[in-house]
Write a protein that holds these residues in place. Structure first.
Motif, PDB file in Angstrom:
ATOM      1  N   PHE A 188       0.836  -1.201   0.000  1.00 51.86           N
ATOM      2  CA  PHE A 188       0.000   0.000   0.000  1.00 51.86           C
ATOM      3  C   PHE A 188       0.873   1.254   0.000  1.00 51.86           C
ATOM      4  CE2 PHE A 188      -4.449   0.812   0.191  1.00 51.86           C
ATOM      5  CZ  PHE A 188      -4.561   2.126   0.605  1.00 51.86           C
ATOM      6  N   ALA A 189       1.949   1.236   0.777  1.00 50.51           N
ATOM      7  CA  ALA A 189       2.883   2.366   0.799  1.00 50.51           C
ATOM      8  C   ALA A 189       3.496   2.566  -0.581  1.00 50.51           C
ATOM      9  CB  ALA A 189       3.983   2.125   1.841  1.00 50.51           C
ATOM     10  N   TYR A 190       3.905   1.489  -1.218  1.00 48.38           N
ATOM     11  CA  TYR A 190       4.490   1.570  -2.556  1.00 48.38           C
ATOM     12  C   TYR A 190       3.487   2.169  -3.544  1.00 48.38           C
ATOM     13  CZ  TYR A 190       5.866   0.106  -7.201  1.00 48.38           C
ATOM     14  OH  TYR A 190       6.149   0.095  -8.551  1.00 48.38           O
ATOM     15  N   GLU A 191       2.266   1.656  -3.555  1.00 47.56           N
ATOM     16  CA  GLU A 191       1.242   2.104  -4.505  1.00 47.56           C
ATOM     17  C   GLU A 191       0.862   3.569  -4.311  1.00 47.56           C
ATOM     18  OE1 GLU A 191      -1.875  -0.735  -3.892  1.00 47.56           O
ATOM     19  OE2 GLU A 191      -0.801  -2.308  -4.986  1.00 47.56           O
ATOM     20  N   ASN A 192       1.033   4.093  -3.104  1.00 41.37           N
ATOM     21  CA  ASN A 192       0.632   5.465  -2.815  1.00 41.37           C
ATOM     22  C   ASN A 192       1.806   6.416  -2.576  1.00 41.37           C
ATOM     23  OD1 ASN A 192      -2.451   5.343  -2.704  1.00 41.37           O
ATOM     24  ND2 ASN A 192      -1.828   3.576  -1.493  1.00 41.37           N
ATOM     25  N   GLY A 193       3.024   5.951  -2.840  1.00 42.04           N
ATOM     26  CA  GLY A 193       4.195   6.808  -2.754  1.00 42.04           C
ATOM     27  C   GLY A 193       4.695   7.116  -1.353  1.00 42.04           C
ATOM     28  N   TYR A 194       4.401   6.241  -0.395  1.00 41.11           N
ATOM     29  CA  TYR A 194       4.835   6.454   0.986  1.00 41.11           C
ATOM     30  C   TYR A 194       6.066   5.612   1.316  1.00 41.11           C
ATOM     31  CZ  TYR A 194       0.740   9.119   2.362  1.00 41.11           C
ATOM     32  OH  TYR A 194      -0.219  10.098   2.478  1.00 41.11           O
ATOM     33  N   GLN A 195       6.764   6.052   2.329  1.00 40.21           N
ATOM     34  CA  GLN A 195       7.884   5.306   2.900  1.00 40.21           C
ATOM     35  C   GLN A 195       7.558   5.073   4.372  1.00 40.21           C
ATOM     36  OE1 GLN A 195      10.387   4.287   0.950  1.00 40.21           O
ATOM     37  NE2 GLN A 195      11.426   3.223   2.594  1.00 40.21           N
ATOM     38  N   LEU A 196       7.721   3.830   4.842  1.00 42.57           N
ATOM     39  CA  LEU A 196       7.429   3.479   6.229  1.00 42.57           C
ATOM     40  C   LEU A 196       8.715   3.248   7.008  1.00 42.57           C
ATOM     41  CD1 LEU A 196       4.582   0.846   5.705  1.00 42.57           C
ATOM     42  CD2 LEU A 196       4.357   3.302   6.047  1.00 42.57           C
ATOM     43  N   GLN A 197       8.673   3.603   8.285  1.00 44.01           N
ATOM     44  CA  GLN A 197       9.827   3.384   9.159  1.00 44.01           C
ATOM     45  C   GLN A 197       9.334   3.214  10.598  1.00 44.01           C
ATOM     46  OE1 GLN A 197      13.177   3.140   8.313  1.00 44.01           O
ATOM     47  NE2 GLN A 197      13.389   2.520  10.426  1.00 44.01           N
ATOM     48  N   PRO A 198       9.574   2.038  11.214  1.00 47.21           N
ATOM     49  CA  PRO A 198       9.191   1.903  12.624  1.00 47.21           C
ATOM     50  C   PRO A 198      10.123   2.735  13.495  1.00 47.21           C
ATOM     51  CG  PRO A 198      10.357  -0.059  11.889  1.00 47.21           C
ATOM     52  CD  PRO A 198      10.207   0.834  10.691  1.00 47.21           C
ATOM     53  N   ILE A 199       9.553   3.478  14.427  1.00 50.06           N
ATOM     54  CA  ILE A 199      10.394   4.286  15.313  1.00 50.06           C
ATOM     55  C   ILE A 199      10.375   3.759  16.743  1.00 50.06           C
ATOM     56  CG2 ILE A 199      10.420   6.388  13.945  1.00 50.06           C
ATOM     57  CD1 ILE A 199       8.115   7.464  15.538  1.00 50.06           C
ATOM     58  N   ASN A 200       9.434   2.878  17.054  1.00 50.07           N
ATOM     59  CA  ASN A 200       9.416   2.235  18.367  1.00 50.07           C
ATOM     60  C   ASN A 200       8.620   0.940  18.258  1.00 50.07           C
ATOM     61  OD1 ASN A 200       9.985   2.106  21.201  1.00 50.07           O
ATOM     62  ND2 ASN A 200       7.835   2.570  21.556  1.00 50.07           N
ATOM     63  N   ILE A 201       9.189  -0.136  18.785  1.00 51.98           N
ATOM     64  CA  ILE A 201       8.519  -1.431  18.787  1.00 51.98           C
ATOM     65  C   ILE A 201       8.530  -1.949  20.216  1.00 51.98           C
ATOM     66  CG2 ILE A 201       8.587  -3.828  17.988  1.00 51.98           C
ATOM     67  CD1 ILE A 201       9.943  -2.826  15.421  1.00 51.98           C
ATOM     68  N   ASP A 202       7.337  -2.281  20.724  1.00 57.14           N
ATOM     69  CA  ASP A 202       7.214  -2.818  22.070  1.00 57.14           C
ATOM     70  C   ASP A 202       6.497  -4.165  21.977  1.00 57.14           C
ATOM     71  OD1 ASP A 202       7.300  -2.897  24.917  1.00 57.14           O
ATOM     72  OD2 ASP A 202       5.226  -2.200  24.980  1.00 57.14           O
ATOM     73  N   ILE A 203       7.119  -5.203  22.516  1.00 55.03           N
ATOM     74  CA  ILE A 203       6.563  -6.551  22.474  1.00 55.03           C
ATOM     75  C   ILE A 203       6.481  -7.069  23.904  1.00 55.03           C
ATOM     76  CG2 ILE A 203       6.905  -8.902  21.614  1.00 55.03           C
ATOM     77  CD1 ILE A 203       8.730  -7.521  19.413  1.00 55.03           C
ATOM     78  N   GLN A 204       5.304  -7.535  24.296  1.00 57.72           N
ATOM     79  CA  GLN A 204       5.090  -8.015  25.668  1.00 57.72           C
ATOM     80  C   GLN A 204       4.479  -9.414  25.639  1.00 57.72           C
ATOM     81  OE1 GLN A 204       5.936  -6.283  28.478  1.00 57.72           O
ATOM     82  NE2 GLN A 204       6.790  -4.725  27.117  1.00 57.72           N
ATOM     83  N   LYS A 205       5.098 -10.351  26.349  1.00 60.11           N
ATOM     84  CA  LYS A 205       4.535 -11.688  26.473  1.00 60.11           C
ATOM     85  C   LYS A 205       3.280 -11.608  27.323  1.00 60.11           C
ATOM     86  CE  LYS A 205       5.609 -16.478  27.603  1.00 60.11           C
ATOM     87  NZ  LYS A 205       4.726 -16.991  26.603  1.00 60.11           N
ATOM     88  N   ILE A 206       2.249 -12.289  26.889  1.00 59.14           N
ATOM     89  CA  ILE A 206       1.013 -12.347  27.664  1.00 59.14           C
ATOM     90  C   ILE A 206       1.172 -13.475  28.669  1.00 59.14           C
ATOM     91  CG2 ILE A 206      -1.478 -12.680  27.600  1.00 59.14           C
ATOM     92  CD1 ILE A 206      -1.344 -11.683  24.672  1.00 59.14           C
ATOM     93  N   LYS A 207       1.116 -13.138  29.923  1.00 55.51           N
ATOM     94  CA  LYS A 207       1.343 -14.123  30.986  1.00 55.51           C
ATOM     95  C   LYS A 207       0.169 -15.093  31.090  1.00 55.51           C
ATOM     96  CE  LYS A 207       4.283 -11.072  33.667  1.00 55.51           C
ATOM     97  NZ  LYS A 207       5.535 -11.479  33.170  1.00 55.51           N
ATOM     98  N   ASN A 208       0.472 -16.250  31.613  1.00 54.27           N
ATOM     99  CA  ASN A 208      -0.529 -17.292  31.875  1.00 54.27           C
ATOM    100  C   ASN A 208      -1.230 -17.773  30.612  1.00 54.27           C
ATOM    101  OD1 ASN A 208       0.066 -17.076  34.651  1.00 54.27           O
ATOM    102  ND2 ASN A 208      -1.383 -15.389  34.839  1.00 54.27           N
ATOM    103  N   THR A 209      -0.497 -17.827  29.503  1.00 54.34           N
ATOM    104  CA  THR A 209      -1.051 -18.437  28.289  1.00 54.34           C
ATOM    105  C   THR A 209      -0.168 -19.614  27.918  1.00 54.34           C
ATOM    106  OG1 THR A 209       0.224 -17.035  26.787  1.00 54.34           O
ATOM    107  CG2 THR A 209      -1.983 -16.264  27.391  1.00 54.34           C
ATOM    108  N   GLN A 210      -0.773 -20.604  27.324  1.00 55.08           N
ATOM    109  CA  GLN A 210      -0.017 -21.790  26.932  1.00 55.08           C
ATOM    110  C   GLN A 210       0.348 -21.760  25.454  1.00 55.08           C
ATOM    111  OE1 GLN A 210      -2.496 -25.056  28.088  1.00 55.08           O
ATOM    112  NE2 GLN A 210      -2.067 -24.793  30.248  1.00 55.08           N
ATOM    113  N   ASN A 211      -0.069 -20.725  24.740  1.00 52.28           N
ATOM    114  CA  ASN A 211       0.141 -20.718  23.298  1.00 52.28           C
ATOM    115  C   ASN A 211       1.092 -19.627  22.835  1.00 52.28           C
ATOM    116  OD1 ASN A 211      -1.618 -18.696  23.930  1.00 52.28           O
ATOM    117  ND2 ASN A 211      -3.202 -19.279  22.484  1.00 52.28           N
TER     118      ASN A 211
END
Length: 179
Positions: free
Chosen positions: A105-128
Motif C-alpha cells: 500500500f505504501a508503494y502504490e501510494n508513494g509512501y515510505q514506512l519506518q518503525p520508530i518504536n517497537i514494544d513486544i510483551q509476552k502475555i502471561k498465563n497463556t499456553q500458546n
C-alpha cells in the motif's frame, strides 16, 4: 577496648549491607534471565517480522512490485527469503494479508514506512506463546511525515515461528496513506 570493639562491629554492618544488596541483585538478575530463552527468541522473531513489515519499501521490493504480474516469481522468492524463516505457514499469513499489506500500500501510494518504536510483551498465563505488540510507525511522502501506532497479538508455535497474527489495529494507517 570497648571503642575498638564497636568500630569492628560498625565496620561489619556496612559490609553486610553491601553483601546483601549484591546478593539480592544477583538473585534478581538470574531469576529474570531464567524466565525463558525461548521467550527471548520469540521476541526476537516478532521484532524481525515487525521491522520487515513496517520498513520500506526498499529498492528490492520496489523492483518486485513494479512488475505487471500481481504475483511474479520474484515476489515468491522475496517472501521465501524474508518471511519463511519467521512464520510457520507462509501461505496462510500471506492470504490473511499479514505480509506486505502495508508495504504494498505504501508503494502504490508513494509512501515510505519506518518503525520508530517497537514494544513486544509476552502475555502471561497463556499456553500458546501469545505476545502483544505495539509499533509506532512513521509514514512519509513528499517531505511530510506523520505517525501511526499499530497494535496486535502474535502467537508462536513450539518451534518459535509465528503461527497467528490477530487483533490488529492499524490506527487508520492504510486509510491515511490513501489520501
Amino acid at each position: 577496648m570497648r571503642k575498638g570493639r564497636t568500630s569492628c562491629i560498625g565496620g561489619l554492618i556496612p559490609k553486610f549491607i553491601v553483601f546483601a544488596i549484591v546478593l539480592m541483585l544477583m538473585v534478581g538478575c538470574s531469576h529474570s534471565g531464567s524466565s525463558s530463552k525461548d521467550s527471548d527468541e520469540n521476541v526476537k522473531t516478532i521484532q524481525i517480522y515487525l521491522e520487515k513489515e513496517f520498513t520500506g519499501p526498499n529498492e528490492e521490493l520496489r523492483k518486485v512490485l513494479e512488475q505487471d504480474d500481481p504475483y511474479p516469481p520474484e515476489l515468491e522468492a522475496y517472501l521465501e527469503e524474508n518471511y519463511k524463516p519467521l512464520v510457520s505457514d507462509l501461505e496462510d499469513i500471506v492470504n490473511a494479508n499479514y505480509v506486505l499489506a502495508f508495504l504494498r500500500f505504501a508503494y502504490e501510494n508513494g509512501y515510505q514506512l519506518q518503525p520508530i518504536n517497537i514494544d513486544i510483551q509476552k502475555i502471561k498465563n497463556t499456553q500458546n506463546n501469545a505476545y502483544n505488540y505495539e509499533v509506532k510507525v512513521e509514514y512519509s511522502k513528499d517531505s511530510e511525515t506523520n505517525t501511526a501506532t499499530i497494535t496486535g497479538r502474535v502467537n508462536l508455535n513450539d518451534n518459535g515461528k509465528i503461527s497467528t497474527i490477530r487483533n490488529m489495529d492499524d490506527d487508520g494507517l492504510l486509510e491515511k496513506m490513501r489520501k
